[in-house]
Design a protein around this motif. Sequence first.
Motif, PDB file in Angstrom:
ATOM      1  N   LEU A 110       0.719  -1.012  -0.021  1.00 23.22           N
ATOM      2  CA  LEU A 110       0.479  -0.150   0.155  1.00 23.22           C
ATOM      3  C   LEU A 110       0.675   1.127  -0.142  1.00 23.22           C
ATOM      4  O   LEU A 110       0.802   2.094  -0.539  1.00 23.22           O
ATOM      5  CB  LEU A 110      -1.040  -0.210   0.872  1.00 23.22           C
ATOM      6  N   ALA A 111       1.935   1.511   0.754  1.00 25.21           N
ATOM      7  CA  ALA A 111       2.576   2.393   0.860  1.00 25.21           C
ATOM      8  C   ALA A 111       3.369   2.570  -0.758  1.00 25.21           C
ATOM      9  O   ALA A 111       3.592   3.693  -0.584  1.00 25.21           O
ATOM     10  CB  ALA A 111       3.970   1.951   2.071  1.00 25.21           C
ATOM     11  N   GLU A 112       3.761   1.806  -1.133  1.00 21.82           N
ATOM     12  CA  GLU A 112       4.630   2.224  -2.745  1.00 21.82           C
ATOM     13  C   GLU A 112       3.525   2.349  -3.551  1.00 21.82           C
ATOM     14  O   GLU A 112       3.783   3.025  -4.021  1.00 21.82           O
ATOM     15  CB  GLU A 112       5.261   0.645  -2.768  1.00 21.82           C
ATOM     16  N   GLY A 113       2.343   1.494  -3.735  1.00 22.31           N
ATOM     17  CA  GLY A 113       1.084   1.926  -4.419  1.00 22.31           C
ATOM     18  C   GLY A 113       0.582   3.763  -4.735  1.00 22.31           C
ATOM     19  O   GLY A 113       0.283   4.175  -5.182  1.00 22.31           O
ATOM     20  N   LEU A 114       0.801   3.956  -2.873  1.00 24.13           N
ATOM     21  CA  LEU A 114       0.664   4.980  -2.386  1.00 24.13           C
ATOM     22  C   LEU A 114       1.610   6.473  -3.248  1.00 24.13           C
ATOM     23  O   LEU A 114       1.183   7.355  -3.391  1.00 24.13           O
ATOM     24  CB  LEU A 114       0.281   5.699  -1.286  1.00 24.13           C
ATOM     25  N   ARG A 115       2.356   6.627  -2.671  1.00 18.77           N
ATOM     26  CA  ARG A 115       3.912   7.280  -3.265  1.00 18.77           C
ATOM     27  C   ARG A 115       3.906   7.052  -4.919  1.00 18.77           C
ATOM     28  O   ARG A 115       3.425   8.697  -5.074  1.00 18.77           O
ATOM     29  CB  ARG A 115       5.337   6.114  -3.278  1.00 18.77           C
ATOM     30  N   VAL A 116       3.673   6.155  -5.616  1.00 16.08           N
ATOM     31  CA  VAL A 116       3.858   6.360  -6.313  1.00 16.08           C
ATOM     32  C   VAL A 116       2.164   7.117  -7.832  1.00 16.08           C
ATOM     33  O   VAL A 116       2.460   7.912  -8.230  1.00 16.08           O
ATOM     34  CB  VAL A 116       3.273   5.003  -7.812  1.00 16.08           C
ATOM     35  N   ALA A 117       0.951   6.658  -6.546  1.00 16.00           N
ATOM     36  CA  ALA A 117      -0.123   7.433  -7.085  1.00 16.00           C
ATOM     37  C   ALA A 117       0.266   8.917  -7.521  1.00 16.00           C
ATOM     38  O   ALA A 117      -0.420   9.803  -7.595  1.00 16.00           O
ATOM     39  CB  ALA A 117      -1.123   7.307  -6.229  1.00 16.00           C
ATOM     40  N   GLN A 118       0.871   9.477  -5.437  1.00 15.36           N
ATOM     41  CA  GLN A 118       0.834  10.847  -5.634  1.00 15.36           C
ATOM     42  C   GLN A 118       1.720  11.807  -6.069  1.00 15.36           C
ATOM     43  O   GLN A 118       1.401  12.718  -7.185  1.00 15.36           O
ATOM     44  CB  GLN A 118       1.159  10.424  -3.994  1.00 15.36           C
ATOM     45  N   ASP A 177      -4.566   7.504   4.593  1.00 16.50           N
ATOM     46  CA  ASP A 177      -4.218   7.617   5.618  1.00 16.50           C
ATOM     47  C   ASP A 177      -3.551   5.738   5.467  1.00 16.50           C
ATOM     48  O   ASP A 177      -4.919   5.005   6.115  1.00 16.50           O
ATOM     49  CB  ASP A 177      -4.287   7.226   7.182  1.00 16.50           C
ATOM     50  N   PRO A 178      -2.842   5.419   5.346  1.00 14.67           N
ATOM     51  CA  PRO A 178      -2.129   3.718   4.561  1.00 14.67           C
ATOM     52  C   PRO A 178      -2.975   2.999   7.113  1.00 14.67           C
ATOM     53  O   PRO A 178      -3.351   2.037   6.140  1.00 14.67           O
ATOM     54  CB  PRO A 178      -0.849   3.510   4.713  1.00 14.67           C
ATOM     55  N   GLU A 179      -2.245   3.338   7.755  1.00 16.98           N
ATOM     56  CA  GLU A 179      -2.497   2.773   8.931  1.00 16.98           C
ATOM     57  C   GLU A 179      -4.346   2.538   9.500  1.00 16.98           C
ATOM     58  O   GLU A 179      -4.612   1.716   9.162  1.00 16.98           O
ATOM     59  CB  GLU A 179      -1.957   3.596   9.926  1.00 16.98           C
ATOM     60  N   ALA A 180      -4.564   3.708   9.194  1.00 18.97           N
ATOM     61  CA  ALA A 180      -6.378   3.457   9.263  1.00 18.97           C
ATOM     62  C   ALA A 180      -6.706   3.105   7.924  1.00 18.97           C
ATOM     63  O   ALA A 180      -7.986   2.245   8.502  1.00 18.97           O
ATOM     64  CB  ALA A 180      -7.239   4.999   8.968  1.00 18.97           C
ATOM     65  N   PHE A 181      -6.614   2.985   6.977  1.00 20.24           N
ATOM     66  CA  PHE A 181      -7.155   2.282   5.909  1.00 20.24           C
ATOM     67  C   PHE A 181      -6.990   0.214   6.483  1.00 20.24           C
ATOM     68  O   PHE A 181      -8.400  -0.117   5.709  1.00 20.24           O
ATOM     69  CB  PHE A 181      -6.615   2.676   4.173  1.00 20.24           C
ATOM     70  N   LEU A 182      -5.830   0.155   6.620  1.00 20.36           N
ATOM     71  CA  LEU A 182      -5.605  -1.496   6.600  1.00 20.36           C
ATOM     72  C   LEU A 182      -6.950  -1.208   7.649  1.00 20.36           C
ATOM     73  O   LEU A 182      -6.947  -2.381   7.937  1.00 20.36           O
ATOM     74  CB  LEU A 182      -4.486  -1.739   7.129  1.00 20.36           C
ATOM     75  N   VAL A 183      -6.716  -0.965   9.491  1.00 16.95           N
ATOM     76  CA  VAL A 183      -7.329  -1.295   9.613  1.00 16.95           C
ATOM     77  C   VAL A 183      -8.600  -1.382   9.524  1.00 16.95           C
ATOM     78  O   VAL A 183      -9.555  -2.350   9.992  1.00 16.95           O
ATOM     79  CB  VAL A 183      -7.170  -0.480  11.133  1.00 16.95           C
ATOM     80  N   ALA A 184      -9.302  -0.300   9.107  1.00 19.36           N
ATOM     81  CA  ALA A 184     -10.349  -0.367   8.051  1.00 19.36           C
ATOM     82  C   ALA A 184     -11.016  -1.531   7.437  1.00 19.36           C
ATOM     83  O   ALA A 184     -12.266  -2.048   7.663  1.00 19.36           O
ATOM     84  CB  ALA A 184     -11.370   1.322   7.498  1.00 19.36           C
ATOM     85  N   ALA A 185     -10.054  -1.995   7.056  1.00 22.76           N
ATOM     86  CA  ALA A 185     -10.194  -2.786   5.744  1.00 22.76           C
ATOM     87  C   ALA A 185     -10.734  -3.829   6.610  1.00 22.76           C
ATOM     88  O   ALA A 185     -11.295  -5.017   5.475  1.00 22.76           O
ATOM     89  CB  ALA A 185      -9.188  -2.473   4.476  1.00 22.76           C
ATOM     90  N   THR A 186      -9.548  -4.824   7.099  1.00 22.51           N
ATOM     91  CA  THR A 186      -9.743  -5.491   8.021  1.00 22.51           C
ATOM     92  C   THR A 186     -10.267  -5.698   9.178  1.00 22.51           C
ATOM     93  O   THR A 186     -11.316  -6.937   8.499  1.00 22.51           O
ATOM     94  CB  THR A 186      -8.044  -6.130   8.835  1.00 22.51           C
ATOM     95  N   LEU A 187     -10.618  -4.839   9.149  1.00 18.56           N
ATOM     96  CA  LEU A 187     -12.260  -4.484  10.207  1.00 18.56           C
ATOM     97  C   LEU A 187     -13.487  -5.194   9.833  1.00 18.56           C
ATOM     98  O   LEU A 187     -14.482  -5.279   9.920  1.00 18.56           O
ATOM     99  CB  LEU A 187     -11.881  -3.774  11.365  1.00 18.56           C
TER     100      LEU A 187
END
Length: 381
Positions: free
Chosen positions: A165-173, A336-346
Motif C-alpha cells: 500500500l505504501a509503495e502504491g500510494l507513493r506512485v499514485a501521488q 492514511d495507510p494505517e487507518a485504511f488497513l485497520v478499517a479494511a481488516t475490520l
Amino acid sequence: MIRAALFSVMTLFCLAPVAQAQNGTAAVLARTAVEQFSQAIEGMKAADGSQDRVRALTETITAYENGLEAMREGLREASLRETAIAMAFNSESARVSELLAVLMNLPSGSPLSLLHPSGPVGTARAGMLVSEVTPAFQAQAEALRETLEEVQMLRSLQQDAARQLAEGLRVAQDARTELSQAISDRTDLPQRFAADGARVQRLISNAETLKGFAEGLTDIDEAEGVAPMAALSDQIGSLPLPVHGTLLRAYNEADAAGIRRPGWLVATRPLSLVTTPWPATIRYFGPFLDYGNVMILEPGNDILMVLAGMEDVYGEIGSVIPAGTPIGVMGGAALDPEAFLVAATLGTGDERTQTLYIEIRQGGDPVDPATWFAARGEETQ
C-alpha cells in the motif's frame, strides 16, 4: 472395553466437521492487488518516455485505484476467514478433549490386554476398528496442517499489505502531481470550437440554475454555428462510471434536507480520478453556484453530461477529448495507510468521504443516469 472406546473414537470422527481450506478468495484478491500495484509502478516508469504521457499517467492512477479496491476486499476476506477458522477450532476443542480422554482410557500394558474378552472374533473386530480409525487420524492431521498453512498465508497477506500500500500510494501521488502538468502541456487534441470566454462568464453570472446554464450553452451553439455531434443512441446504457464510487443517492431521491436533484450522487474516496466515460467536447469547466467545480461535457448531439464536486478540473473549453481522459480529481486528504488497513481488516468505516454529482441532460431535460451507465456503482463496503 476396547470396542466401546474405539467406537467412541469413530463416533467423534464422524460427527466432527473437518476444517478444509476455502476457495482462496482472499489470496486471489491479494494477488490481484499486487498485480495492479505492480502495473501502477511500471506505468509510472513508462510514463517518462511515453509519447502520450497523459494516458500513461492515467493508467498508473487507475491501476492504483483498482489495486486499492482489491486490497480492501482481500484484507476483509482474510479477516473473515481467519475468524471463521478460529471459531471452528474453538467449537471443536471440546471434541478434541473428549477424544483424548477416550484414548487415555484405552487399555495399556502387555499385548494380552489388547485381546477382546469374547475371544479371537472380538479381537479381530477390535483390530478392524483400529484400522478404520487410523486413516481418520491421518485425515484429521492433514486437515489441521492445511488449516495452519492457510492461517499463515492470511497473516502473511496482512503483513505484506502495508508495504504494498505504501509503495502504491507513493506512485499514485507522484502520478497525480505530474498529470496536471502533462494535461496543460498537451497540444494534440482537436478543437471543435473556440470558446468565447466573455460570453460564457456573462452566462454564468446570469444563470440561476444548472438548467438555465445548460440551455444558455445551447443558445451559444446556435448563435456561433457550432457543428452538432454524432448521435450517441447506440451507446446508451453501456457507459462506464466516470469514477470509482458507490451510489449514494439516486435520480430525484431526497437528501437529508428533503432536496431532490435530477441526477446521481456518487460517494468516492479522496483524490479519486474522474475521467470521461465517452469521447466528448468540453463545454465548460469551473465553479458554478453551489455545485463546486463543474465539468460539462457534450458526448453526443444535444446531450450534456454534468459532473460536479471535483477539487480540481482539467482541460480546455472547446477541445474534443477521447474516452478515459482525466477531467478532474476529487478533493480530500491523502489516504492514511494505517487507518485504511485497520478499517479494511475490520470491515468498519468508509473512506468514501467525497461526492461526485452526475447529471445527464438530453434536449435540455434531465434523464435518469441509470439508463445511461452500465453499472450503478460498486456495492457499499
